[in-house]
Write a protein that holds these residues in place. Structure first.
Motif, PDB file in Angstrom:
ATOM      1  N   ILE A  14     -88.547 -73.027  53.948  1.00 37.16           N
ATOM      2  CA  ILE A  14     -87.344 -73.858  53.911  1.00 37.16           C
ATOM      3  C   ILE A  14     -87.733 -75.324  54.078  1.00 37.16           C
ATOM      4  O   ILE A  14     -87.073 -76.215  53.558  1.00 37.16           O
ATOM      5  CB  ILE A  14     -86.359 -73.456  55.034  1.00 37.16           C
ATOM      6  N   HIS A  15     -88.799 -75.566  54.825  1.00 40.38           N
ATOM      7  CA  HIS A  15     -89.331 -76.921  55.040  1.00 40.38           C
ATOM      8  C   HIS A  15     -88.255 -77.879  55.569  1.00 40.38           C
ATOM      9  O   HIS A  15     -88.077 -78.981  55.045  1.00 40.38           O
ATOM     10  CB  HIS A  15     -89.942 -77.479  53.752  1.00 40.38           C
ATOM     11  N   LEU A  16     -87.556 -77.445  56.602  1.00 40.38           N
ATOM     12  CA  LEU A  16     -86.484 -78.255  57.165  1.00 40.38           C
ATOM     13  C   LEU A  16     -87.005 -79.591  57.686  1.00 40.38           C
ATOM     14  O   LEU A  16     -87.995 -79.656  58.413  1.00 40.38           O
ATOM     15  CB  LEU A  16     -85.792 -77.502  58.305  1.00 40.38           C
ATOM     16  N   THR A  17     -86.312 -80.647  57.308  1.00 45.67           N
ATOM     17  CA  THR A  17     -86.645 -81.999  57.745  1.00 45.67           C
ATOM     18  C   THR A  17     -85.411 -82.872  57.545  1.00 45.67           C
ATOM     19  O   THR A  17     -84.611 -82.624  56.626  1.00 45.67           O
ATOM     20  CB  THR A  17     -87.842 -82.567  56.946  1.00 45.67           C
ATOM     21  N   LEU A  22     -79.548 -81.944  52.041  1.00 46.08           N
ATOM     22  CA  LEU A  22     -78.861 -80.907  51.268  1.00 46.08           C
ATOM     23  C   LEU A  22     -79.488 -79.537  51.535  1.00 46.08           C
ATOM     24  O   LEU A  22     -78.777 -78.531  51.663  1.00 46.08           O
ATOM     25  CB  LEU A  22     -78.924 -81.237  49.778  1.00 46.08           C
ATOM     26  N   THR A  23     -80.805 -79.504  51.611  1.00 47.82           N
ATOM     27  CA  THR A  23     -81.502 -78.264  51.920  1.00 47.82           C
ATOM     28  C   THR A  23     -81.144 -77.801  53.332  1.00 47.82           C
ATOM     29  O   THR A  23     -80.885 -76.615  53.559  1.00 47.82           O
ATOM     30  CB  THR A  23     -83.027 -78.459  51.805  1.00 47.82           C
ATOM     31  N   ALA A  24     -81.123 -78.735  54.265  1.00 41.45           N
ATOM     32  CA  ALA A  24     -80.779 -78.399  55.640  1.00 41.45           C
ATOM     33  C   ALA A  24     -79.358 -77.859  55.742  1.00 41.45           C
ATOM     34  O   ALA A  24     -79.110 -76.857  56.434  1.00 41.45           O
ATOM     35  CB  ALA A  24     -80.942 -79.626  56.539  1.00 41.45           C
ATOM     36  N   GLN A  25     -78.423 -78.483  55.019  1.00 44.09           N
ATOM     37  CA  GLN A  25     -77.035 -78.018  55.072  1.00 44.09           C
ATOM     38  C   GLN A  25     -76.909 -76.618  54.501  1.00 44.09           C
ATOM     39  O   GLN A  25     -76.140 -75.797  55.012  1.00 44.09           O
ATOM     40  CB  GLN A  25     -76.123 -78.983  54.312  1.00 44.09           C
ATOM     41  N   ARG A  26     -77.684 -76.330  53.457  1.00 42.53           N
ATOM     42  CA  ARG A  26     -77.633 -74.968  52.904  1.00 42.53           C
ATOM     43  C   ARG A  26     -78.175 -73.959  53.904  1.00 42.53           C
ATOM     44  O   ARG A  26     -77.676 -72.831  53.984  1.00 42.53           O
ATOM     45  CB  ARG A  26     -78.441 -74.884  51.591  1.00 42.53           C
ATOM     46  N   GLU A  49     -90.805 -78.488  57.916  1.00 44.46           N
ATOM     47  CA  GLU A  49     -91.775 -79.236  57.122  1.00 44.46           C
ATOM     48  C   GLU A  49     -93.086 -79.404  57.900  1.00 44.46           C
ATOM     49  O   GLU A  49     -94.166 -79.298  57.328  1.00 44.46           O
ATOM     50  CB  GLU A  49     -91.200 -80.599  56.740  1.00 44.46           C
ATOM     51  N   TYR A  50     -92.971 -79.656  59.184  1.00 43.62           N
ATOM     52  CA  TYR A  50     -94.151 -79.628  60.058  1.00 43.62           C
ATOM     53  C   TYR A  50     -93.676 -79.489  61.498  1.00 43.62           C
ATOM     54  O   TYR A  50     -92.518 -79.753  61.817  1.00 43.62           O
ATOM     55  CB  TYR A  50     -95.034 -80.871  59.883  1.00 43.62           C
ATOM     56  N   TRP A  51     -94.574 -79.047  62.353  1.00 44.29           N
ATOM     57  CA  TRP A  51     -94.242 -78.841  63.762  1.00 44.29           C
ATOM     58  C   TRP A  51     -95.456 -79.228  64.595  1.00 44.29           C
ATOM     59  O   TRP A  51     -96.528 -78.660  64.425  1.00 44.29           O
ATOM     60  CB  TRP A  51     -93.878 -77.380  64.010  1.00 44.29           C
ATOM     61  N   SER A  60     -84.569 -84.871  69.440  1.00 44.60           N
ATOM     62  CA  SER A  60     -84.280 -84.978  68.011  1.00 44.60           C
ATOM     63  C   SER A  60     -82.943 -84.307  67.704  1.00 44.60           C
ATOM     64  O   SER A  60     -82.825 -83.083  67.802  1.00 44.60           O
ATOM     65  CB  SER A  60     -85.396 -84.303  67.197  1.00 44.60           C
ATOM     66  N   PRO A  61     -81.914 -85.077  67.329  1.00 42.43           N
ATOM     67  CA  PRO A  61     -80.616 -84.471  66.998  1.00 42.43           C
ATOM     68  C   PRO A  61     -80.729 -83.422  65.895  1.00 42.43           C
ATOM     69  O   PRO A  61     -80.042 -82.399  65.936  1.00 42.43           O
ATOM     70  CB  PRO A  61     -79.774 -85.675  66.560  1.00 42.43           C
ATOM     71  N   PHE A  62     -81.582 -83.694  64.900  1.00 45.56           N
ATOM     72  CA  PHE A  62     -81.730 -82.748  63.795  1.00 45.56           C
ATOM     73  C   PHE A  62     -82.273 -81.409  64.284  1.00 45.56           C
ATOM     74  O   PHE A  62     -81.723 -80.353  63.966  1.00 45.56           O
ATOM     75  CB  PHE A  62     -82.660 -83.324  62.731  1.00 45.56           C
TER      76      PHE A  62
END
Length: 262
Positions: A14-17, A22-26, A49-51, A60-62
């Motif tokens: 998923i590579h959330l960042t 748009l990817t995160a919302q999906r 995406e990385y950790w 981090s709010p995200f």
């Protein structure tokens, strides 16, 4: 002990960042609407995406929003997680707060009575010798402990440097030797065969390569089925078609579920 479920959704890469909203919302929609329809969700690595350590996401709010989405989902279904090549430092603190259960790579699961071997997939890309050496060293506990002892901004800087360098090398190889590059970054039949022998399986599900497809394959006297999961990217239509799918397994069999809203 094999994890068992009557139905499951499997996703990876998923590579959330924050830079891919748009990817995160999906993904948030997936957690709220799609995932609760099955008994178990398996995330086969590279959720982020990385950790670079659980401590780096405290403010981090995200990442707090991702944590809340997963924690909410874990009250409805079982969530199982495999480390990927981008987020193998995701630790026990984040797992505990989200309710996810960490699995070994590879691992065997059973869905609707049928057994599958699951893996992120990077360990199967044995044609990329340099990466396998890198992978071996970065999975050593003492290396990880040393890295995590560094100041957070150093860790982020190192991660960003490695990501930029990896992307530049891949783009150069894809431009100069595309066929060789794709073979190098894909899984190999001998590696798959060895993993399936170890796990006593003949059905493999993995991510990492971003080449979603169902394969019927053979190596020497072995034969197996292999499903590759899609990566997710709804934010870069200028470089590739939007991508987001999951593998659904239930009483009706195995099939890809398109997660793009048309």
């Amino acid at each position: 002990m094999i994890v068992s479920a009557a139905s499951a959704l499997l996703i990876s890469d998923i590579h959330l960042t924050p830079s891919m909203p748009l990817t995160a919302q999906r993904f948030f929609d997936f957690c709220e609407k799609d995932a609760p329809k099955v008994e178990a969700v398996f995330i086969l690595g590279d959720l982020f995406e990385y950790w670079v350590g659980d401590d780096t996401v405290l403010h981090s709010p995200f990442h707090q929003e991702v944590k809340r989405a997963l924690a909410s989902l874990s009250t409805k279904v079982k969530i199982y997680y495999l480390h990927g090549n981008r987020d193998f430092l995701l630790g026990s603190d984040f797992l505990k707060k989200t309710g996810m259960t960490l699995m070994n790579d590879p691992a065997k699961i059973a869905v609707d009575g049928t057994e599958y071997v699951v893996s992120h997939g990077d360990s199967l890309c044995t044609a990329d010798v340099a990466y396998q050496v890198f992978r071996k060293w970065t999975r050593k506990p003492w290396i990880q402990k040393l890295f995590l002892s560094l100041p957070a901004h150093w860790r982020r800087s190192i991660a960003n440097h490695l990501r930029s360098k990896s992307t530049a090398q891949y783009q150069k190889a894809e431009r100069l030797t595309p066929v060789t590059n794709r073979m190098k970054t894909n899984v190999t039949l001998p590696a798959i065969a060895a993993a399936l022998v170890t796990q006593s399986g003949d059905r493999l599900i993995h991510g990492h390569t971003h080449l979603p497809a169902h394969h019927q394959e053979q190596y020497a006297e072995q034969s197996w089925q292999r499903w590759v999961l899609s990566d997710w990217d709804l934010d870069h239509p200028e470089t590739a078609k939007p991508r987001a799918s999951a593998l659904l397994i239930d009483a009706q069999g195995v099939r890809y579920l398109d997660l793009i809203r048309h």
